[in-house]
Structure formats: C-alpha cells, structure tokens
Design a protein around this motif. Structure first.
Motif, PDB file in Angstrom:
ATOM      1  N   LEU A  69       7.355   6.664 -10.646  1.00 27.24           N
ATOM      2  CA  LEU A  69       6.957   5.141 -10.102  1.00 27.24           C
ATOM      3  C   LEU A  69       7.880   4.826  -9.079  1.00 27.24           C
ATOM      4  N   TRP A  70       9.242   5.733  -8.650  1.00 30.66           N
ATOM      5  CA  TRP A  70       9.721   4.679  -8.233  1.00 30.66           C
ATOM      6  C   TRP A  70       8.947   5.009  -6.335  1.00 30.66           C
ATOM      7  N   GLU A  71       7.736   6.281  -6.872  1.00 31.62           N
ATOM      8  CA  GLU A  71       7.513   7.791  -5.401  1.00 31.62           C
ATOM      9  C   GLU A  71       6.314   6.894  -4.987  1.00 31.62           C
ATOM     10  N   ARG A  72       5.819   6.370  -6.388  1.00 33.39           N
ATOM     11  CA  ARG A  72       3.945   5.549  -6.396  1.00 33.39           C
ATOM     12  C   ARG A  72       4.253   4.237  -6.124  1.00 33.39           C
ATOM     13  N   SER A  73       5.312   3.535  -5.968  1.00 37.68           N
ATOM     14  CA  SER A  73       5.711   2.063  -5.412  1.00 37.68           C
ATOM     15  C   SER A  73       5.756   2.245  -4.246  1.00 37.68           C
ATOM     16  N   GLN A  74       6.842   2.968  -3.661  1.00 38.26           N
ATOM     17  CA  GLN A  74       6.941   3.038  -2.677  1.00 38.26           C
ATOM     18  C   GLN A  74       6.004   3.160  -1.670  1.00 38.26           C
ATOM     19  N   ARG A  75       4.844   4.441  -2.238  1.00 39.02           N
ATOM     20  CA  ARG A  75       3.358   4.602  -1.325  1.00 39.02           C
ATOM     21  C   ARG A  75       2.873   3.679  -1.109  1.00 39.02           C
ATOM     22  N   LEU A  76       2.537   2.698  -2.538  1.00 34.70           N
ATOM     23  CA  LEU A  76       1.175   2.054  -2.675  1.00 34.70           C
ATOM     24  C   LEU A  76       1.792   0.902  -1.639  1.00 34.70           C
ATOM     25  N   THR A  77       3.532   0.742  -1.575  1.00 33.03           N
ATOM     26  CA  THR A  77       4.248  -1.065  -0.272  1.00 33.03           C
ATOM     27  C   THR A  77       4.059  -0.535   1.073  1.00 33.03           C
ATOM     28  N   VAL A  78       3.922   0.424   1.793  1.00 34.17           N
ATOM     29  CA  VAL A  78       3.913   1.534   2.942  1.00 34.17           C
ATOM     30  C   VAL A  78       1.952   1.055   2.858  1.00 34.17           C
ATOM     31  N   LEU A  79       1.461   0.943   2.170  1.00 29.87           N
ATOM     32  CA  LEU A  79      -0.337   1.597   2.725  1.00 29.87           C
ATOM     33  C   LEU A  79      -0.573   0.241   2.238  1.00 29.87           C
ATOM     34  N   LEU A  80      -0.075  -0.932   1.713  1.00 28.66           N
ATOM     35  CA  LEU A  80      -0.939  -2.136   1.487  1.00 28.66           C
ATOM     36  C   LEU A  80      -0.338  -2.911   3.250  1.00 28.66           C
ATOM     37  N   VAL A  81       1.150  -2.325   3.423  1.00 31.40           N
ATOM     38  CA  VAL A  81       2.083  -3.660   4.818  1.00 31.40           C
ATOM     39  C   VAL A  81       0.946  -3.191   5.385  1.00 31.40           C
ATOM     40  N   ASP A  82       0.642  -1.826   5.652  1.00 29.81           N
ATOM     41  CA  ASP A  82      -0.667  -0.863   6.647  1.00 29.81           C
ATOM     42  C   ASP A  82      -1.419  -1.704   7.077  1.00 29.81           C
ATOM     43  N   ARG A  83      -1.897  -2.034   5.439  1.00 28.65           N
ATOM     44  CA  ARG A  83      -3.639  -2.453   5.370  1.00 28.65           C
ATOM     45  C   ARG A  83      -3.724  -3.888   6.370  1.00 28.65           C
ATOM     46  N   VAL A 106      -6.207   1.344  -2.567  1.00 28.64           N
ATOM     47  CA  VAL A 106      -4.943   2.254  -2.335  1.00 28.64           C
ATOM     48  C   VAL A 106      -5.083   3.393  -3.179  1.00 28.64           C
ATOM     49  N   ARG A 107      -5.024   1.635  -4.746  1.00 25.78           N
ATOM     50  CA  ARG A 107      -4.427   2.476  -6.086  1.00 25.78           C
ATOM     51  C   ARG A 107      -5.406   3.889  -6.405  1.00 25.78           C
ATOM     52  N   ASP A 108      -6.850   3.870  -6.276  1.00 24.43           N
ATOM     53  CA  ASP A 108      -7.677   4.329  -6.365  1.00 24.43           C
ATOM     54  C   ASP A 108      -7.409   5.654  -5.574  1.00 24.43           C
ATOM     55  N   ALA A 109      -7.027   5.887  -4.205  1.00 26.58           N
ATOM     56  CA  ALA A 109      -7.260   6.710  -3.474  1.00 26.58           C
ATOM     57  C   ALA A 109      -5.999   7.519  -4.038  1.00 26.58           C
ATOM     58  N   ILE A 110      -4.904   6.977  -4.241  1.00 30.69           N
ATOM     59  CA  ILE A 110      -3.771   7.685  -4.752  1.00 30.69           C
ATOM     60  C   ILE A 110      -3.709   8.613  -5.744  1.00 30.69           C
ATOM     61  N   ARG A 111      -4.349   7.532  -7.016  1.00 29.34           N
ATOM     62  CA  ARG A 111      -4.608   8.448  -8.115  1.00 29.34           C
ATOM     63  C   ARG A 111      -6.019   9.587  -7.886  1.00 29.34           C
ATOM     64  N   ALA A 112      -6.534   9.770  -7.013  1.00 29.78           N
ATOM     65  CA  ALA A 112      -8.029  10.597  -6.604  1.00 29.78           C
ATOM     66  C   ALA A 112      -7.251  11.299  -6.414  1.00 29.78           C
ATOM     67  N   ARG A 113      -5.791  12.017  -4.936  1.00 28.95           N
ATOM     68  CA  ARG A 113      -5.363  12.820  -4.671  1.00 28.95           C
ATOM     69  C   ARG A 113      -4.324  13.015  -5.693  1.00 28.95           C
ATOM     70  N   ASN A 114      -3.628  12.857  -6.855  1.00 31.84           N
ATOM     71  CA  ASN A 114      -3.152  13.064  -7.963  1.00 31.84           C
ATOM     72  C   ASN A 114      -1.660  12.291  -7.732  1.00 31.84           C
ATOM     73  N   GLY A 115      -1.482  11.393  -6.715  1.00 33.17           N
ATOM     74  CA  GLY A 115      -0.333  10.363  -6.743  1.00 33.17           C
ATOM     75  C   GLY A 115       0.005  10.110  -8.299  1.00 33.17           C
ATOM     76  N   ASP A 116      -0.563   9.405  -9.046  1.00 36.77           N
ATOM     77  CA  ASP A 116      -0.500   9.403 -10.725  1.00 36.77           C
ATOM     78  C   ASP A 116       1.137  10.056 -10.790  1.00 36.77           C
ATOM     79  N   THR A 117       0.571  11.083 -10.715  1.00 41.04           N
ATOM     80  CA  THR A 117       1.973  12.236 -11.420  1.00 41.04           C
ATOM     81  C   THR A 117       2.631  12.484 -10.505  1.00 41.04           C
TER      82      THR A 117
END
Length: 239
Positions: free
Chosen positions: A172-186, A158-169
């Motif tokens: 920090l709050w938006e990245r944390s939210q996105r990462l949490t939602v995707l992890l809970v879904d998985r 999930v972290r690599d997918a976010i980075r591949a879509r320029n999510g690291d730009t």
C-alpha cells in the motif's frame, strides 16, 4: 462527479444570484437547527430541491460518497473512549446531530451545481461582489468547477494504469507513493496547459459575462431565503 446539465426545470430558470442566496440562507438555518423537527424540515427542503432540479438522490450519494463516508465516521469516533465504558452514546448522538445538518446542505448545493452553468455562477459572483475581489473569486470558482472533474479523471486513469502494470501487487505504501507522484506531475502539467490556454485566449479579468435578470419566479425563493435568515436569527438569539 456532478456537473451542470442543461434543462428546463424551475431551478434551471432561476437567476443564479437567487440560488446562491437561498444556499447561504439555508446553510445558516441548518447550522442553527438543533431539534428533531427542524432536522426533518432540513431534509424535506434538501430532498425537495433535488426533486425540483430533477436530480436523483442516488446520483448525489454516488458523487459525495467519500464525504458521506468521512462524516459517518464522526459518530463512531465520538462514541469511542480510551477507558471504561469504552463506548458512550451521548457524544455519538451529538456528532450525529451535527452531521445531519450537513447532508441537506450537500443536497441543496448539488441541485445548484446540476442546474447552473459555470459562466452564470461567475457572473453572479462578480456582479454581487464589486471590484477585483469579486473578479478573483469568480475566476477561482469557475476554474474549480471546471478542473475538479478533470483531476478526478486523471486520478482514475493513473489508478487504472498502475493496475494494468500489476501495480496492485505492491504494498500500500509503494502504491500510494507512485499514485501521489503521478498525480502531482499531471496536476503541474495541467497548470502549465491552463496558463498557456489563458494567454492564447487573451484572458481578461472582466470579460463579457452572461446577462442576468431577476424574474417573478425569483420572488418566492427570495422570500424563502429571508424566512431562513429570520429563523436562524431567532434561534441564535433564543427568542
């Protein structure tokens, strides 16, 4: 992430009940240790267990680096005060002594994970704790050992997918939210897959588990476990 690795070392050939017993006894004596020679002895035993299991210290540090980082913050936070003199050494030393007890326990537990198949761990638990409590604990431990590496792999993907879509730009709050939602879904998807797999395999509370048998090589380790318990009791009673 540490997982079971087949091998022929002495630790691999020990009965899992023996390894569990020495772990609990070592943890007991570790939490009663207070002097510098005792702490040094704990590290000697912890490093010796890694040596016997043919497990590199570097691999253990890499696997537990998050835990070790959190533990390292303890003395720093204990030393900080909200007023003069701002830093106090005595509380930091007390915290450091407490942390020094935990690291050897991590070494011993890493040697156990590296040398013990999950099915043997479940068999040892269910044959030590009778009835449904032992079965529930055995199943819980087995599933934990199997799925923690899977969830860690999901986190990396999930972290690599976010980075591949320029999510690291993003912030920090938006990245944390996105990462949490995707992890809970998985994680929820994994739980559904696990339930279906258990039903498909006719999950049983009391399956045919590996046959366990003590041997002569287990005797010295049991004596060592008893010695650990005796030392811990002596320290607790102040004898």
């Amino acid at each position: 992430m540490l997982t079971y690795t087949p091998g022929s070392t002495l630790v691999h050939r020990l009965d899992p009940r023996t390894k569990l017993a020495v772990q609990f006894a070592f943890a007991l004596v570790a939490f009663t240790a207070s002097t510098a020679p005792q702490l040094i002895g704990l590290f000697v035993v912890g490093l010796g267990s890694l040596r016997l299991a043919q497990l590199a210290v570097r691999a253990v540090l890499r696997a537990y680096w998050v835990v070790l980082l959190i533990l390292a913050l303890g003395p720093v936070l204990a030393a900080v005060t909200l007023g003069p003199p701002w830093l106090r050494l005595d509380p930091a030393l007390v915290s450091l002594r407490s942390i020094a007890r935990i690291v050897p326990i991590l070494f011993v537990s890493a040697a156990y994970i590296h040398t013990t198949p999950i099915r043997e761990t479940r068999a040892a638990i269910q044959r030590t704790i009778p009835g449904r409590p032992g079965q529930l604990l055995g199943v819980g431990v087995a599933l934990t050992f199997r799925y923690v590496p899977v969830l860690r792999a999901d986190l990396r993907s999930v972290r690599d997918a976010i980075r591949a879509r320029n999510g690291d730009t993003r912030s920090l709050w938006e990245r944390s939210q996105r990462l949490t939602v995707l992890l809970v879904d998985r994680a929820l998807r994994r739980s559904d897959q696990l339930a279906i797999a258990l039903q498909a395999r006719c999950f049983a509370w009391n399956p045919t588990l590996p046959r366990l048998q003590f041997s002569r090589r287990d005797v010295p380790v049991w004596l060592l476990s008893i010695a650990f318990v005796v030392v811990a009791v002596v320290d607790l009673l102040g004898l």
